[in-house]
Enzyme design. Structure first.
Site, PDB file in Angstrom:
ATOM      1  N   GLU A 198      56.052   4.846  -4.580  1.00 27.92           N
ATOM      2  CA  GLU A 198      56.720   3.692  -3.966  1.00 27.92           C
ATOM      3  C   GLU A 198      55.720   2.796  -3.234  1.00 27.92           C
ATOM      4  O   GLU A 198      55.839   1.571  -3.256  1.00 27.92           O
ATOM      5  CB  GLU A 198      57.816   4.193  -3.022  1.00 27.92           C
ATOM      6  CG  GLU A 198      58.925   4.884  -3.814  1.00 27.92           C
ATOM      7  CD  GLU A 198      60.030   5.401  -2.922  1.00 27.92           C
ATOM      8  OE1 GLU A 198      59.788   6.415  -2.244  1.00 27.92           O
ATOM      9  OE2 GLU A 198      61.106   4.805  -2.884  1.00 27.92           O
TER      10      GLU A 198
ATOM     11  N   GLU B 284      62.477  13.194  -5.612  1.00 26.01           N
ATOM     12  CA  GLU B 284      63.536  13.129  -4.592  1.00 26.01           C
ATOM     13  C   GLU B 284      64.826  13.789  -5.059  1.00 26.01           C
ATOM     14  O   GLU B 284      65.506  14.471  -4.292  1.00 26.01           O
ATOM     15  CB  GLU B 284      63.819  11.675  -4.193  1.00 26.01           C
ATOM     16  CG  GLU B 284      62.799  11.085  -3.238  1.00 26.01           C
ATOM     17  CD  GLU B 284      61.591  10.491  -3.924  1.00 26.01           C
ATOM     18  OE1 GLU B 284      61.377  10.756  -5.136  1.00 26.01           O
ATOM     19  OE2 GLU B 284      60.850   9.764  -3.263  1.00 26.01           O
TER      20      GLU B 284
HETATM   21  N1  COA Z   1      54.420  17.492   2.234  1.00 30.19           N
HETATM   22  C1  COA Z   1      53.708  18.335   3.007  1.00 30.19           C
HETATM   23  N2  COA Z   1      52.696  19.087   2.540  1.00 30.19           N
HETATM   24  C2  COA Z   1      52.414  18.988   1.229  1.00 30.19           C
HETATM   25  C3  COA Z   1      53.114  18.148   0.365  1.00 30.19           C
HETATM   26  C4  COA Z   1      54.174  17.380   0.913  1.00 30.19           C
HETATM   27  N3  COA Z   1      54.870  16.519   0.171  1.00 30.19           N
HETATM   28  N4  COA Z   1      52.618  18.272  -0.884  1.00 30.19           N
HETATM   29  C5  COA Z   1      51.626  19.179  -0.785  1.00 30.19           C
HETATM   30  N5  COA Z   1      51.492  19.626   0.483  1.00 30.19           N
HETATM   31  C6  COA Z   1      50.538  20.606   1.001  1.00 30.19           C
HETATM   32  C7  COA Z   1      50.884  22.011   0.505  1.00 30.19           C
HETATM   33  O1  COA Z   1      51.866  22.591   1.319  1.00 30.19           O
HETATM   34  C8  COA Z   1      49.541  22.691   0.619  1.00 30.19           C
HETATM   35  O2  COA Z   1      49.303  23.023   1.965  1.00 30.19           O
HETATM   36  P1  COA Z   1      48.644  24.470   2.335  1.00 30.19           P
HETATM   37  O3  COA Z   1      47.277  24.417   1.704  1.00 30.19           O
HETATM   38  O4  COA Z   1      48.621  24.463   3.828  1.00 30.19           O
HETATM   39  O5  COA Z   1      49.524  25.501   1.722  1.00 30.19           O
HETATM   40  C9  COA Z   1      48.552  21.569   0.263  1.00 30.19           C
HETATM   41  O6  COA Z   1      49.259  20.337   0.454  1.00 30.19           O
HETATM   42  C10 COA Z   1      48.094  21.633  -1.181  1.00 30.19           C
HETATM   43  O7  COA Z   1      49.245  21.650  -2.016  1.00 30.19           O
HETATM   44  P2  COA Z   1      49.514  22.791  -3.120  1.00 30.19           P
HETATM   45  O8  COA Z   1      50.988  22.875  -3.345  1.00 30.19           O
HETATM   46  O9  COA Z   1      48.793  24.055  -2.767  1.00 30.19           O
HETATM   47  O10 COA Z   1      48.797  22.139  -4.384  1.00 30.19           O
HETATM   48  P3  COA Z   1      49.172  22.364  -5.909  1.00 30.19           P
HETATM   49  O11 COA Z   1      48.079  21.717  -6.674  1.00 30.19           O
HETATM   50  O12 COA Z   1      49.462  23.795  -6.173  1.00 30.19           O
HETATM   51  O13 COA Z   1      50.552  21.558  -6.132  1.00 30.19           O
HETATM   52  C11 COA Z   1      52.031  19.657  -5.956  1.00 30.19           C
HETATM   53  C12 COA Z   1      50.568  20.163  -5.936  1.00 30.19           C
HETATM   54  C13 COA Z   1      51.980  18.173  -5.624  1.00 30.19           C
HETATM   55  C14 COA Z   1      52.668  19.880  -7.332  1.00 30.19           C
HETATM   56  C15 COA Z   1      52.849  20.423  -4.895  1.00 30.19           C
HETATM   57  O14 COA Z   1      52.108  20.421  -3.689  1.00 30.19           O
HETATM   58  C16 COA Z   1      54.196  19.820  -4.620  1.00 30.19           C
HETATM   59  O15 COA Z   1      55.124  19.997  -5.406  1.00 30.19           O
HETATM   60  N6  COA Z   1      54.324  19.115  -3.483  1.00 30.19           N
HETATM   61  C17 COA Z   1      55.603  18.545  -3.072  1.00 30.19           C
HETATM   62  C18 COA Z   1      55.899  17.261  -3.801  1.00 30.19           C
HETATM   63  C19 COA Z   1      57.190  16.689  -3.275  1.00 30.19           C
HETATM   64  O16 COA Z   1      58.276  17.207  -3.520  1.00 30.19           O
HETATM   65  N7  COA Z   1      57.069  15.609  -2.479  1.00 30.19           N
HETATM   66  C20 COA Z   1      58.203  15.026  -1.794  1.00 30.19           C
HETATM   67  C21 COA Z   1      58.666  13.819  -2.515  1.00 30.19           C
HETATM   68  S1  COA Z   1      60.037  13.093  -1.685  1.00 30.19           S
END
Ligand code: COA
Length: 248
Positions: A115, A135
């Site tokens: 966004e 979302e």
């Molecule tokens: N909010 C807060 N923290 C987040 C985040 C988010 N949206 N996305 C990633 N992080 C953090 C993780 O918790 C992790 O923290 P940690 O190392 O303290 O455990 C760090 O960033 C690295 O992320 P990680 O999940 O280990 O990386 P990955 O490569 O395995 O996966 C994603 C990457 C993006 C697929 C996964 O992090 C994810 O699905 N994130 C959420 C996406 C989401 O739903 N966003 C909200 C949209 S409204």
């Protein structure tokens, strides 16, 4: 401008550069980032020296992985957390910036990350970029303008698919659907984005602002009204350059 907790703002000559700087959370968008962005965007808007602004993400893995989920899962509860966000219309502010804005995208570009990129005028992505609107999986509606800005760029069909399925798309598909303007090798992303910014900054800033206004405002007008807007802006430019406009 002082230092920020969640962003880095740099100005090199006439080019501004905002770096989302929470790499440990994949640059997730939190309330502090909203506040920091508000300050930076206002400063950019009021700084006539700045002719173009780049937006990029710190770290190797992401431009921005969306809203900070830790703020969703802790007090205040999700509804209040969202309401707090609405209290400050950072997205309206984003869209009101008169200068050209370029999103420089790598890795995860999710939720608010897309966004934010959609509030920019151009999007340059590296070949490792992935885009998605998760979302729907969280039971919420994208509320940083995505339901409006995405269909205006990629059309209703693609926008509805992305919004309803939450499916992630890669850089190639993003380019094919018009979501990004260019896909470049990751190692050259910043260099190419900077070159693009330099080119834009080399043109008359008033012309750039008028182009942006004509397209951004025009898209919401009828063709007749849009043509009228274009004519008024063209005349305004000629007047400000001290020329008459009898030939137009
Ligand atoms: N909010 C807060 N923290 C987040 C985040 C988010 N949206 N996305 C990633 N992080 C953090 C993780 O918790 C992790 O923290 P940690 O190392 O303290 O455990 C760090 O960033 C690295 O992320 P990680 O999940 O280990 O990386 P990955 O490569 O395995 O996966 C994603 C990457 C993006 C697929 C996964 O992090 C994810 O699905 N994130 C959420 C996406 C989401 O739903 N966003 C909200 C949209 S409204």
């Amino acid at each position: 401008m002082g230092a920020f907790e969640t962003l880095i703002y740099e100005k090199e000559g006439t080019i501004g550069c905002v770096t989302l700087n929470r790499p440990q959370s994949l640059n997730a968008y939190n309330i502090q980032m909203r506040d920091d962005l508000s300050v930076v965007l206002r400063a950019v808007r009021d700084d006539d020296e700045v002719r173009v602004v780049l937006f990029k993400g710190a770290g190797e893995k992401a431009f921005c992985a969306g809203a900070d989920l830790t703020e969703f899962l802790t007090a205040p509860p999700p509804v209040s957390a969202r309401r707090i966000r609405f209290d400050r219309d950072v997205w309206g502010l984003f869209l009101s910036i008169p200068q050209p804005l370029i999103a420089v995208l790598h890795g995860y570009v999710l939720g608010s990350g897309i966004e934010m990129a959609l509030c920019c005028d151009m999007r340059i992505a590296s070949d490792d970029a992935h885009f998605g609107l998760p979302e729907v999986e969280l039971g919420i509606l994208p509320a940083a303008g995505g339901t409006q800005t995405l269909p205006r760029l990629v059309g209703q069909g693609k926008a509805l698919e992305m919004l309803m399925s939450g499916r992630r798309i890669n850089a190639q598909e993003a380019w094919e659907s018009g979501l990004v303007n260019r896909v470049v090798p990751k190692s050259r992303l910043l260099e190419i984005a900077k070159k693009t910014a330099e080119k834009i900054a080399s043109y008359d800033p008033d012309v750039m602002r008028c182009v942006k206004q004509a397209v951004r405002r025009g898209i919401d007008l009828s063709l007749t009204e849009g043509l009228d807007l274009e004519k008024r802006l063209a005349h305004q430019l000629l007047r400000s350059n001290g020329l008459n406009h009898e030939h137009t």
